[in-house]
Motif scaffolding. Sequence first.
Motif: not given
Length: 218
Positions: A22-23, A75-78, A87-88, A198-202
């Motif tokens: 999701x991130x 954290x790395x992604x952000x 986000x961070x 952002x794909x919460x359900x999926x």
Amino acid sequence: MPDQPIKLYYLPPSPPCRAVMMTARVLNLELDLVLTDIMNGEHKTPEFLEMNPQHTIPTMDDNGFILWESRAIMAYFVNAYGADDSLYPEEPKQRAIVDQRLNFDLGTLFLRYLKLYAPILFHGEAYDETKAKMLDEALGWLNSMLEGRAFVAGDKLTIADITIIVTISNLDALGYDFSAHENVKNWYERTKTELEPYGYEEINVNGANILASFLKKD
């Protein structure tokens, strides 16, 4: 953005995997998803152990940079690919609150969820009221942290909300009643709406339902 999609070794029902995925969606970050069936030992092959001797998922391979532990990956992604730091947050006090919430989930909330439900889901044990009270105590602490806040670390969604909503959605799918914690209940609805694009359900709801289905097995 990376030159090529980031490889992510994952399993759909895994809570940490769902948080990372999701991130990535929020950041519009493309992932090359590698299904890793830990039930059949695919995380213990020589190739996987060379990459991650701890043989855990999710494990990330960003063009040769290997990382595991979901909160570190998020954290790395952000830090590496976020258009901004929302986000961070980079501001030390704001980041410290996000870090505290991440560690609260890892060491307290998610841990107490696991202590209650892992024996039920994977070993068929009975519901333990003492462990349930400990989980409810942790939910009470989360409820207090949310007092006067829209999200767990302030007024904006952060990676702490993403990791904690995975824990709460597991409880929801398993039928745990947390409605007495008003702030948690309201935050849960608010954060679901925030993550819906952002794909919460999926990603998240489907994964939580797979976990919950283990309760129905003989």
